[in-house]
Design a protein around this motif. Sequence first.
Motif, mmCIF file in Angstrom:
data_model
loop_
_atom_site.group_PDB
_atom_site.id
_atom_site.type_symbol
_atom_site.label_atom_id
_atom_site.label_comp_id
_atom_site.label_asym_id
_atom_site.label_seq_id
_atom_site.Cartn_x
_atom_site.Cartn_y
_atom_site.Cartn_z
ATOM 1 N N ALA A 1 99.927 -1.840 -36.450
ATOM 2 C CA ALA A 1 99.716 -1.566 -35.131
ATOM 3 C C ALA A 1 100.817 -1.422 -34.184
ATOM 4 N N PRO A 2 101.705 -0.484 -34.109
ATOM 5 C CA PRO A 2 102.706 -0.058 -33.259
ATOM 6 C C PRO A 2 102.034 0.568 -31.934
ATOM 7 N N LEU A 3 101.035 1.292 -31.862
ATOM 8 C CA LEU A 3 100.507 1.748 -30.677
ATOM 9 C C LEU A 3 99.341 0.729 -30.100
ATOM 10 N N ALA A 4 98.850 0.074 -30.733
ATOM 11 C CA ALA A 4 98.043 -1.251 -30.053
ATOM 12 C C ALA A 4 98.981 -1.959 -29.418
ATOM 13 N N HIS A 5 100.225 -2.408 -30.257
ATOM 14 C CA HIS A 5 101.122 -3.070 -29.286
ATOM 15 C C HIS A 5 101.718 -2.702 -28.329
ATOM 16 N N ALA A 6 102.052 -1.186 -28.141
ATOM 17 C CA ALA A 6 102.659 -0.841 -27.150
ATOM 18 C C ALA A 6 101.500 -0.728 -25.861
ATOM 19 N N TRP A 7 100.261 -0.623 -26.347
ATOM 20 C CA TRP A 7 99.262 -0.483 -25.190
ATOM 21 C C TRP A 7 98.857 -1.818 -24.488
ATOM 22 N N THR A 8 99.245 -2.989 -25.487
ATOM 23 C CA THR A 8 99.263 -4.246 -24.980
ATOM 24 C C THR A 8 100.354 -4.698 -23.983
ATOM 25 N N GLU A 9 101.664 -4.068 -24.138
ATOM 26 C CA GLU A 9 102.623 -4.204 -23.626
ATOM 27 C C GLU A 9 102.470 -3.195 -22.023
ATOM 28 N N GLY A 10 101.778 -2.381 -22.043
ATOM 29 C CA GLY A 10 101.553 -1.596 -21.044
ATOM 30 C C GLY A 10 102.619 -0.247 -21.070
ATOM 31 N N ALA A 11 103.039 -0.192 -22.120
ATOM 32 C CA ALA A 11 104.235 0.793 -22.305
ATOM 33 C C ALA A 11 103.692 2.156 -22.381
ATOM 34 N N ASP A 12 104.446 3.183 -22.206
ATOM 35 C CA ASP A 12 103.912 4.710 -22.214
ATOM 36 C C ASP A 12 104.627 5.222 -23.415
ATOM 37 N N ASP A 13 105.250 4.684 -24.178
ATOM 38 C CA ASP A 13 105.545 4.948 -25.564
ATOM 39 C C ASP A 13 106.045 3.687 -26.436
ATOM 40 N N LEU A 14 106.192 3.989 -27.573
ATOM 41 C CA LEU A 14 106.462 2.809 -28.683
ATOM 42 C C LEU A 14 107.358 1.839 -28.072
ATOM 43 N N ALA A 15 106.819 0.520 -28.309
ATOM 44 C CA ALA A 15 107.725 -0.460 -27.654
ATOM 45 C C ALA A 15 108.528 -1.322 -28.697
ATOM 46 N N GLY A 16 109.457 -0.534 -29.236
ATOM 47 C CA GLY A 16 110.357 -1.086 -30.192
ATOM 48 C C GLY A 16 109.690 -1.223 -31.724
ATOM 49 N N ARG A 17 110.365 -1.937 -32.211
ATOM 50 C CA ARG A 17 109.866 -2.196 -33.858
ATOM 51 C C ARG A 17 108.668 -3.278 -33.587
ATOM 52 N N THR A 18 107.485 -3.026 -34.540
ATOM 53 C CA THR A 18 106.722 -4.084 -34.347
ATOM 54 C C THR A 18 106.442 -4.658 -35.772
ATOM 55 N N PRO A 19 105.937 -5.843 -35.899
ATOM 56 C CA PRO A 19 105.753 -6.561 -37.546
ATOM 57 C C PRO A 19 104.832 -5.424 -38.382
ATOM 58 N N MET A 20 105.104 -5.367 -39.420
ATOM 59 C CA MET A 20 104.406 -4.597 -40.240
ATOM 60 C C MET A 20 104.330 -5.258 -41.613
ATOM 61 N N ALA A 21 102.934 -5.256 -42.409
ATOM 62 C CA ALA A 21 102.369 -5.747 -43.633
ATOM 63 C C ALA A 21 101.556 -4.654 -44.464
ATOM 64 N N PRO A 22 101.656 -4.939 -45.587
ATOM 65 C CA PRO A 22 100.643 -4.125 -46.301
ATOM 66 C C PRO A 22 99.078 -4.124 -45.970
ATOM 67 N N THR A 23 98.687 -2.732 -46.041
ATOM 68 C CA THR A 23 97.193 -2.921 -45.600
ATOM 69 C C THR A 23 96.378 -2.032 -46.377
ATOM 70 N N LEU A 24 95.040 -2.167 -46.466
ATOM 71 C CA LEU A 24 93.900 -1.482 -47.135
ATOM 72 C C LEU A 24 93.966 -0.314 -46.488
ATOM 73 N N ALA A 25 94.124 -0.151 -45.230
ATOM 74 C CA ALA A 25 93.972 1.043 -44.539
ATOM 75 C C ALA A 25 95.503 1.766 -44.543
ATOM 76 N N GLU A 26 95.668 2.163 -45.700
ATOM 77 C CA GLU A 26 97.092 2.885 -45.911
ATOM 78 C C GLU A 26 97.059 4.373 -44.938
ATOM 79 N N GLY A 27 96.130 4.974 -44.914
ATOM 80 C CA GLY A 27 96.067 6.368 -44.296
ATOM 81 C C GLY A 27 96.430 6.223 -42.600
ATOM 82 N N ILE A 28 96.394 5.066 -42.250
ATOM 83 C CA ILE A 28 96.930 5.060 -40.665
ATOM 84 C C ILE A 28 97.893 4.159 -40.628
ATOM 85 N N ALA A 29 98.562 3.858 -41.670
ATOM 86 C CA ALA A 29 99.682 2.716 -41.789
ATOM 87 C C ALA A 29 100.915 3.559 -41.305
ATOM 88 N N ILE A 30 101.136 3.981 -40.178
ATOM 89 C CA ILE A 30 102.382 4.597 -39.577
ATOM 90 C C ILE A 30 103.157 4.188 -38.655
#
Length: 368
Positions: free
Chosen positions: A260-289
């Motif tokens: 959830a890099p975009l959701a993380h940036a949103w939470t931080e109030g950022a206008d762009d990606l806020a660095g690297r965010t934690p990632m794990a395998p997900t069933l929603a592979e089509g949106i795992a960007i």
Amino acid sequence: MTPLPDCYCPYDGTRVRAGSLDWCCPSCRGPLDLDFAPTPAPCTSLVGRVNSLWRYAECLPLSAPSVSLGEGRTPLVELGDGISAKLDFLMPTLSFKDRGAVLLAELALRLRPRQVLADSSGNAGTAIAAYCARAALPCTVYVPAGTSAKKLEQIRAHGARLHIVDRDREATARAAREAADEEGVFYASHVFNPYFLHGTKTYVHELWEDLGGRLPDVIVVPVGNGTLLLGAWLAVAELHTAGLIGRRPALYAVQSAAVAPLAHAWTEGADDLAGRTPMAPTLAEGIAIPHPPRARQILRAVKESGGGFLTVTEDQIRDAQGDLASRGLYVESTGVACWAAVREGALGDRTAVVPLCGAGVKSGVADG
């Protein structure tokens, strides 16, 4: 034949002439937008038109299609409590990606490259392969190792050459972009090429028509690279500017909590990606960007619409997938993310529409 519009970089304004095979901004290597501001027709003018997305001809940058498979005009069904679902898995290749793929194939047919190239985690690749087959264009699709066997089978069936990258989705995209720089290659990128967004925007034009010239309070979309959300943003702007809707709906973007890099940036109030965010395998592979190239545009679109971000857990995805199957809707795990996010009242009493983006037969129902 309608002249092609120029492209431009939304970040630094660099222009790319119409008809060029350049796939990104020559200056910053970012994605391109289209210099195209159409005026949609009112609902009354749509009566009797072709029953596909091409009925919105005034809003499309290409006219007189020769590669259409009848894509678009998917059903809208109620799920309850003011929420409806648009069954975009009922497309020729069983995913919403057909909306953009038909525009890319039509464009490639006019540019006549020696090779069409795409990269995908599955659905975009199958769509590009199918429409290139329809257009008799040679096509190569780059996919990451671990892509669903059913999606690989579908790509091969359409005659495309598969290039399997023995790494993740990000590495696959890098490999494809290197190959896209070769002479005579048309990069049918659902991320970088703006024609794709002008195909996906027809999702909202259909909603508007099906709801009698209005839109719901909220449009909820799954977001990885953001192609459906940004298409929705375009359509809402077109309809509002033309005076065909009185208010703009809020756009809510859904991501897997695992990626959830975009959701993380949103939470931080950022206008762009806020660095690297934690990632794990997900069933929603089509949106795992992890690093969507249009991140700034996505965050801006959500903010300007008055919307927000929602994340879903793996358990929520499994439960929602099972729930939809019990209602007669067999949808792949990525495609149920939006229903997983809103089915328990996250939007209050506002009306909303969620897309069911891909058919369950593409990857199967998750165990749970």
